[in-house]
Design an enzyme around this catalytic site. Structure first.
Site, PDB file in Angstrom:
ATOM      1  N   TYR A 149       1.163  -1.411   0.194  1.00  8.92           N
ATOM      2  CA  TYR A 149      -0.104   0.157   0.009  1.00  8.92           C
ATOM      3  C   TYR A 149       0.327   1.675  -0.070  1.00  8.92           C
ATOM      4  CZ  TYR A 149      -4.078   2.952   1.681  1.00  8.92           C
ATOM      5  OH  TYR A 149      -4.893   3.622   1.700  1.00  8.92           O
ATOM      6  N   LYS A 156       1.306   3.862  -3.637  1.00 10.41           N
ATOM      7  CA  LYS A 156       0.890   4.884  -3.301  1.00 10.41           C
ATOM      8  C   LYS A 156       1.964   6.126  -3.118  1.00 10.41           C
ATOM      9  CE  LYS A 156      -3.694   4.814  -2.149  1.00 10.41           C
ATOM     10  NZ  LYS A 156      -4.842   5.204  -2.945  1.00 10.41           N
ATOM     11  N   PHE A 165     -13.636  -0.748  16.301  1.00 13.00           N
ATOM     12  CA  PHE A 165     -14.601  -0.350  17.947  1.00 13.00           C
ATOM     13  C   PHE A 165     -15.510  -0.263  17.557  1.00 13.00           C
ATOM     14  CE2 PHE A 165      -9.766   1.151  19.208  1.00 13.00           C
ATOM     15  CZ  PHE A 165      -9.470   0.301  19.742  1.00 13.00           C
ATOM     16  N   GLY A 195      -1.265  -3.308  20.726  1.00 12.03           N
ATOM     17  CA  GLY A 195      -0.368  -3.551  21.337  1.00 12.03           C
ATOM     18  C   GLY A 195      -0.537  -2.752  22.826  1.00 12.03           C
ATOM     19  N   THR A 219      -0.331   6.997  18.217  1.00 17.56           N
ATOM     20  CA  THR A 219      -1.497   7.837  17.892  1.00 17.56           C
ATOM     21  C   THR A 219      -2.570   7.785  16.728  1.00 17.56           C
ATOM     22  OG1 THR A 219      -0.116   9.468  17.180  1.00 17.56           O
ATOM     23  CG2 THR A 219      -0.624   8.959  19.660  1.00 17.56           C
TER      24      THR A 219
HETATM   25  P1  NAD Z   1     -13.137   1.749   0.697  1.00 19.83           P
HETATM   26  O1  NAD Z   1     -12.076   0.472   0.202  1.00 19.83           O
HETATM   27  O2  NAD Z   1     -14.305   1.474   0.678  1.00 19.83           O
HETATM   28  O3  NAD Z   1     -13.147   2.492  -1.414  1.00 19.83           O
HETATM   29  C1  NAD Z   1     -12.095   1.927  -2.160  1.00 19.83           C
HETATM   30  C2  NAD Z   1     -12.442   1.343  -3.635  1.00 19.83           C
HETATM   31  O4  NAD Z   1     -12.620   1.165  -4.909  1.00 19.83           O
HETATM   32  C3  NAD Z   1     -13.955   0.156  -3.505  1.00 19.83           C
HETATM   33  O5  NAD Z   1     -15.290   1.021  -3.466  1.00 19.83           O
HETATM   34  C4  NAD Z   1     -13.501  -0.701  -3.798  1.00 19.83           C
HETATM   35  O6  NAD Z   1     -14.514  -1.821  -4.769  1.00 19.83           O
HETATM   36  C5  NAD Z   1     -12.695  -0.003  -5.128  1.00 19.83           C
HETATM   37  N1  NAD Z   1     -11.954  -0.886  -6.189  1.00 19.83           N
HETATM   38  C6  NAD Z   1     -10.893  -1.115  -5.230  1.00 19.83           C
HETATM   39  N2  NAD Z   1      -9.338  -1.790  -6.168  1.00 19.83           N
HETATM   40  C7  NAD Z   1      -9.801  -1.989  -7.375  1.00 19.83           C
HETATM   41  C8  NAD Z   1      -9.666  -1.600  -8.706  1.00 19.83           C
HETATM   42  N3  NAD Z   1      -8.818  -2.528  -9.185  1.00 19.83           N
HETATM   43  N4  NAD Z   1     -10.842  -1.133 -10.045  1.00 19.83           N
HETATM   44  C9  NAD Z   1     -11.751  -0.857  -9.220  1.00 19.83           C
HETATM   45  N5  NAD Z   1     -12.042  -0.397  -7.882  1.00 19.83           N
HETATM   46  C10 NAD Z   1     -11.415  -1.044  -6.892  1.00 19.83           C
HETATM   47  O7  NAD Z   1     -11.227   2.784   1.029  1.00 19.83           O
HETATM   48  P2  NAD Z   1     -12.067   4.051   0.971  1.00 19.83           P
HETATM   49  O8  NAD Z   1     -11.734   4.274   2.379  1.00 19.83           O
HETATM   50  O9  NAD Z   1     -13.185   4.408   0.469  1.00 19.83           O
HETATM   51  O10 NAD Z   1     -10.797   4.856   0.648  1.00 19.83           O
HETATM   52  C11 NAD Z   1     -10.653   5.398  -1.114  1.00 19.83           C
HETATM   53  C12 NAD Z   1      -9.865   5.970  -1.601  1.00 19.83           C
HETATM   54  O11 NAD Z   1      -9.255   7.114  -0.273  1.00 19.83           O
HETATM   55  C13 NAD Z   1      -8.511   4.905  -1.335  1.00 19.83           C
HETATM   56  O12 NAD Z   1      -8.145   5.717  -2.280  1.00 19.83           O
HETATM   57  C14 NAD Z   1      -7.485   5.261  -0.362  1.00 19.83           C
HETATM   58  O13 NAD Z   1      -6.057   4.601  -0.230  1.00 19.83           O
HETATM   59  C15 NAD Z   1      -7.236   6.577   0.102  1.00 19.83           C
HETATM   60  N6  NAD Z   1      -7.286   6.792   1.188  1.00 19.83           N
HETATM   61  C16 NAD Z   1      -8.217   6.785   2.065  1.00 19.83           C
HETATM   62  C17 NAD Z   1      -8.121   7.198   3.951  1.00 19.83           C
HETATM   63  C18 NAD Z   1      -9.613   6.313   4.614  1.00 19.83           C
HETATM   64  O14 NAD Z   1      -8.806   6.525   5.493  1.00 19.83           O
HETATM   65  N7  NAD Z   1     -10.372   6.010   4.908  1.00 19.83           N
HETATM   66  C19 NAD Z   1      -6.852   7.585   3.802  1.00 19.83           C
HETATM   67  C20 NAD Z   1      -5.676   7.618   3.210  1.00 19.83           C
HETATM   68  C21 NAD Z   1      -5.582   7.192   2.069  1.00 19.83           C
HETATM   69  N1  UDP Z   2      -6.069  -0.531  14.954  1.00 16.81           N
HETATM   70  C1  UDP Z   2      -6.185  -1.760  16.894  1.00 16.81           C
HETATM   71  N2  UDP Z   2      -7.028  -2.117  17.314  1.00 16.81           N
HETATM   72  C2  UDP Z   2      -8.527  -2.570  15.915  1.00 16.81           C
HETATM   73  C3  UDP Z   2      -7.704  -2.316  14.496  1.00 16.81           C
HETATM   74  C4  UDP Z   2      -6.656  -1.599  14.889  1.00 16.81           C
HETATM   75  O1  UDP Z   2      -5.165  -1.480  17.659  1.00 16.81           O
HETATM   76  O2  UDP Z   2      -9.208  -3.463  16.354  1.00 16.81           O
HETATM   77  C5  UDP Z   2      -5.030  -0.100  15.770  1.00 16.81           C
HETATM   78  C6  UDP Z   2      -4.058  -0.680  14.441  1.00 16.81           C
HETATM   79  O3  UDP Z   2      -2.617  -1.255  15.054  1.00 16.81           O
HETATM   80  C7  UDP Z   2      -3.245   1.214  14.644  1.00 16.81           C
HETATM   81  C8  UDP Z   2      -4.610   2.238  14.460  1.00 16.81           C
HETATM   82  O4  UDP Z   2      -5.474   0.740  15.559  1.00 16.81           O
HETATM   83  O5  UDP Z   2      -2.568   1.300  15.451  1.00 16.81           O
HETATM   84  C9  UDP Z   2      -5.126   2.535  13.337  1.00 16.81           C
HETATM   85  O6  UDP Z   2      -5.530   1.437  12.377  1.00 16.81           O
HETATM   86  P1  UDP Z   2      -6.346   1.657  10.875  1.00 16.81           P
HETATM   87  O7  UDP Z   2      -6.245  -0.072  10.855  1.00 16.81           O
HETATM   88  O8  UDP Z   2      -7.217   1.948  11.148  1.00 16.81           O
HETATM   89  O9  UDP Z   2      -5.883   1.667  10.222  1.00 16.81           O
HETATM   90  P2  UDP Z   2      -3.901   2.685  10.246  1.00 16.81           P
HETATM   91  O10 UDP Z   2      -3.410   1.349  10.458  1.00 16.81           O
HETATM   92  O11 UDP Z   2      -3.809   2.221   8.557  1.00 16.81           O
HETATM   93  O12 UDP Z   2      -3.756   3.810  10.269  1.00 16.81           O
END
Ligand code: NAD
Ligand code: UDP
Length: 326
Positions: A160, A164, A206, A220, A225
């Site tokens: 990932y 990205k 959660f 952990g 944070t």
């Molecule tokens: P999500 O998994 O709910 O949505 C992603 C969507 O993309 C899904 O509907 C999935 O079916 C579709 N998808 C995945 N691979 C695909 C492919 N190869 N072709 C067509 N469709 C595809 O996730 P989200 O939280 O809505 O995230 C949306 C975007 O924002 C992502 O690119 C993610 O990396 C980015 N992002 C999200 C967060 C967050 O906290 N939600 C944080 C950082 C970045």
């Molecule tokens: N996490 C946790 N319990 C869970 C899911 C996640 O303690 O059931 C922790 C995880 O280890 C991380 C933080 O919560 O430290 C955020 O996790 P998430 O998967 O939401 O996002 P990311 O790690 O990608 O920021």
């Protein structure tokens, strides 16, 4: 395919990842604004349920398709010009993006290239949904856009983080080589209604556990944070970034600078749900970042954007959604 019911100034916008958590909220906003939206999604982590209310809308078209298909988008349900492309199509939760890491790579590299080719064909504006994960386990705190990050290139999160980073790099090469109109947004942890309750992210886990009075699983010590942003704030940031002057390419951080430990988050969710859940501790996954908090000075300065919804308000709204959709 002719465009019906297109208002005079409405834009034609492609949203890749339209059926996902963030993508579906973005489609709602664009349709409400009067735009014509072409949604594509392979439904791997998203669901048609998220866009069910849009499927019969005259300004919304949807195709189940994979952005990483080599053939490109043969099934694109539209043949006219495209003004803007949002590339959100990638799994986002660690559990999902690690389930099939090769597909995660493909979505952010081949998928980005395929969509950039469309951008070049139509001279559309192109927004890439990057992530705070490009900073890895950051040694700079809070994280500014100029920080190059601390990413393990061979760890379980690298499919990932590195894909990205590769996506950002491809966007910048299109910008330099073809003068493409690129917008790179680094999204920090976002939560809200329509998160998939099974996707393993901390907020959805959660809330689901608390509503069922089951133990809350902290990985952990819970002292790590995160900065949690409500989805409406993110949509506002994406829209402002897309509307920004051509000269502003980013990358720009879009996140809520409020920083909380995972233990604090667990306690808030127990309180807001009135849950009887206990807290249990499980092993911390490899490379789990220790801290994360966006510096949003650039977004404030250039986009006049900052997050507005605090954690309490956002969590209560998300809890209501999970209660209704249990
Ligand atoms: P999500 O998994 O709910 O949505 C992603 C969507 O993309 C899904 O509907 C999935 O079916 C579709 N998808 C995945 N691979 C695909 C492919 N190869 N072709 C067509 N469709 C595809 O996730 P989200 O939280 O809505 O995230 C949306 C975007 O924002 C992502 O690119 C993610 O990396 C980015 N992002 C999200 C967060 C967050 O906290 N939600 C944080 C950082 C970045
Ligand atoms: N996490 C946790 N319990 C869970 C899911 C996640 O303690 O059931 C922790 C995880 O280890 C991380 C933080 O919560 O430290 C955020 O996790 P998430 O998967 O939401 O996002 P990311 O790690 O990608 O920021």
């Amino acid at each position: 395919m002719p465009i019906k019911n297109l208002q005079k100034n409405s834009k034609k916008i492609l949203v890749a990842g339209a059926a996902g958590f963030v993508g579906s909220h973005l489609c709602d906003f664009l349709i409400a604004r009067g735009d014509y939206v072409i949604g594509i999604d392979n439904l791997s982590t998203g669901s048609k349920k998220n866009i069910a209310h849009l499927l019969r809308h005259p300004r919304f078209k949807f195709a189940k398709d994979d952005v990483a298909r080599r053939e490109g988008f043969k099934t694109l349900p539209y043949r006219g010009n495209i003004d803007e492309i949002y590339h959100l199509a990638s799994p986002a939760s660690p559990a999902y993006y690690q389930q099939n890491p090769i597909n995660t790579w493909k979505a952010n590299t081949i998928g980005t290239l395929n969509l950039l080719q469309l951008e070049k064909k139509y001279r559309a504006k192109f927004l890439f949904a990057s992530t705070s994960e490009v900073y890895g386990d950051p040694l700079q705190h809070p994280q500014t856009e100029s920080y190059f990050g601390n990413v393990n290139p061979v760890g379980i999160r690298s499919c990932y983080d590195e894909s990205k980073r590769a996506g950002e790099s491809l966007c910048m090469d299109y910008y330099r080589q073809f003068n493409s109109q690129i917008k790179i947004v680094r999204i920090f942890n976002t939560y809200g209604p329509r998160m998939d309750k099974n996707d393993g992210r901390v907020v959805s886990n959660f809330i689901t556990q608390a509503l069922a009075n089951e133990p809350i699983t902290i990985y952990g010590t819970g002292r790590q944070t995160r900065s949690f942003q409500y989805v409406d704030d993110l949509i506002g940031g994406l829209i402002k970034m897309m509307a920004s002057p051509k000269s502003f390419v980013g990358p720009v951080n879009i996140g809520n600078p409020g920083e909380f430990t995972v233990l604090e988050l667990a306690k808030k969710i127990i309180k807001f749900t009135g849950s009887k859940s206990s807290i249990i501790y499980k092993p911390l996954p490899q490379d789990d970042p220790n801290q994360r908090k966006p510096d949003i000075a650039l977004a404030k300065q250039v986009l006049n954007w900052q997050s507005k919804i605090n954690l309490e308000v956002g969590l209560k709204s998300t809890i209501e959604y999970f209660k209704r959709n249990a």
